[in-house]
Design an enzyme around this catalytic site. Structure first.
Site, short mmCIF file in Angstrom:
data_model
loop_
_atom_site.label_atom_id
_atom_site.label_comp_id
_atom_site.label_asym_id
_atom_site.label_seq_id
_atom_site.Cartn_x
_atom_site.Cartn_y
_atom_site.Cartn_z
N GLU A 129 -14.88 59.12 73.73
CA GLU A 129 -15.27 58.46 74.66
C GLU A 129 -14.73 56.82 75.08
O GLU A 129 -14.75 56.53 76.21
CB GLU A 129 -16.73 57.88 74.58
CG GLU A 129 -17.65 59.20 74.33
CD GLU A 129 -18.19 59.86 75.62
OE1 GLU A 129 -17.34 59.80 76.38
OE2 GLU A 129 -19.09 60.18 75.75
N THR B 219 -16.92 54.92 83.92
CA THR B 219 -17.87 54.35 82.97
C THR B 219 -17.67 53.00 82.72
O THR B 219 -18.65 52.17 82.47
CB THR B 219 -17.86 55.32 81.67
OG1 THR B 219 -18.06 56.64 82.29
CG2 THR B 219 -19.10 55.07 80.96
N1 HSE Z 1 -24.64 55.15 77.89
C1 HSE Z 1 -23.49 55.28 78.62
C2 HSE Z 1 -23.46 54.31 80.02
C3 HSE Z 1 -23.62 56.73 79.17
O1 HSE Z 1 -24.78 54.47 80.48
O2 HSE Z 1 -22.71 53.83 80.01
C4 HSE Z 1 -22.34 56.89 79.97
O3 HSE Z 1 -22.32 58.44 80.25
#
Ligand code: HSE
Length: 318
Positions: free
Chosen positions: A135, A191
């Site tokens: 990630e 993200t």
């Molecule tokens: N929890 C993370 C966000 C998930 O909302 O940034 C990203 O897929």
């Protein structure tokens, strides 16, 4: 004694993170799209990792140190001093950069295949931690909500402090997810960008409201009560900060609710949106209404109706 393996292939599903107030804490596996990762052990021992992408999708890095699947694998190989050269092949089934846990699916499938291939016998927590390494390339930080769902399926709650820990709860049988995926291209580090708009400090009242909602979600899963869990899907901290980056957000939401959805929220960091229902009859209509919401902002989209996925699994080895 277990036979020595040269090849292992595993698959892992798409997922939705947050479910509203559970930012970085809640993950739900979606039985919708799957990534497949094959790992071949070569006869040479230079510690070289090569990654190829079968669908030739150029938006996914195929440089080993940037690719989510190989990043996770490299960390395990380093930790266990595994020097074999390996070939990794990733077949992307999960759409990239649209809030459906694409990088997590690749990492989850990769660690599952690698663990089996090299008989590492990693614990569930280790698998989770190594999968989350992937990630970093897309989100800039390790977040575990998508990987926990991709790896273990169903609904999961994860925390990282004081130590990494997760808890899975079975999902109600009547839970139906309607996912609406816009046909847009998002930036490579979407993200990371979506995380940069989130407020760094929050008021006590907002915290209390979000916490109460999150607890209703957990309670709903615990009691297998779709209506109760859906009642908690309301985030007043992260979602308001992100909604402007989703074309047609308000319209999509109101359309879905008017069509009978029990709850609507951003899927992960977006821009896909997800609605919940327990009615097969309503599901298609909810999806169409969400597509119309995107269309109002001149964005084409595709809605899907699905259930909850099971965890990542090995699908072939020799
Ligand atoms: N929890 C993370 C966000 C998930 O909302 O940034 C990203 O897929």
């Amino acid at each position: 004694m277990k036979e020595t393996l040269d090849f292992c292939k595993a698959k892992a599903s798409s997922s939705t993170a947050n479910l509203g107030p559970g930012f970085d804490v809640f993950g739900l596996g979606l039985d919708l799209f799957y990534d497949t990762v094959s790992i071949k052990k070569l006869a040479t021992n230079h510690g070289k990792i090569r990654v190829t992408l079968q669908d030739g999708n150029t938006t996914i890095p195929s440089v080993a140190s940037e690719n989510t699947a190989s990043l996770s694998v490299m960390k395990i190989a380093r930790k266990y001093n595994i020097k074999n050269d390996i070939d990794i092949n990733v077949v992307k089934g999960v759409p990239v950069g649209l809030g459906l846990g694409s990088s997590a699916a690749s990492s989850a499938a990769a660690v599952t295949a690698f663990d089996e291939l090299f008989r590492c016998e990693l614990s569930e927590n280790q698998l989770l931690d190594f999968a989350a390494e992937g990630e970093v390339s897309s989100a800039g930080v390790k977040h575990y909500d998508n990987v926990v769902a991709s790896l273990f399926g169903g609904f999961a709650i994860v925390r990282t402090y004081p130590t990494l820990q997760f808890s899975r709860i079975n999902t109600p049988k009547d839970l139906i997810l309607v996912v609406c995926v816009p046909k847009i291209v998002t930036p490579a580090k979407k993200t990371k960008v979506a995380r940069s708009v989130i407020p760094r400090t929050i008021g006590l009242e907002d915290h209390t409201r979000n916490l109460a909602n999150a607890c209703m979600i957990v309670s709903g899963f615990q009691y297998q009560d779709t209506k109760l869990l859906a009642s908690g899907i309301n985030d007043i901290i992260v979602e308001p900060a992100r909604k402007n980056s989703i074309p047609g957000y308000d319209k999509i939401r109101s359309n879905a609710l008017q069509s009978g959805a029990m709850a609507v929220t951003i899927s992960g960091a977006g821009p896909s949106m997800i609605a919940l229902t327990n009615s097969r009859n309503d599901a298609k209509r909810i999806g169409k209404s969400m597509e119309e919401g995107f269309a109002d902002s001149k964005i084409e989209s595709q809605s899907y109706v699905c259930g909850v996925s099971k965890g990542a699994k090995v699908i072939s080895k020799h």
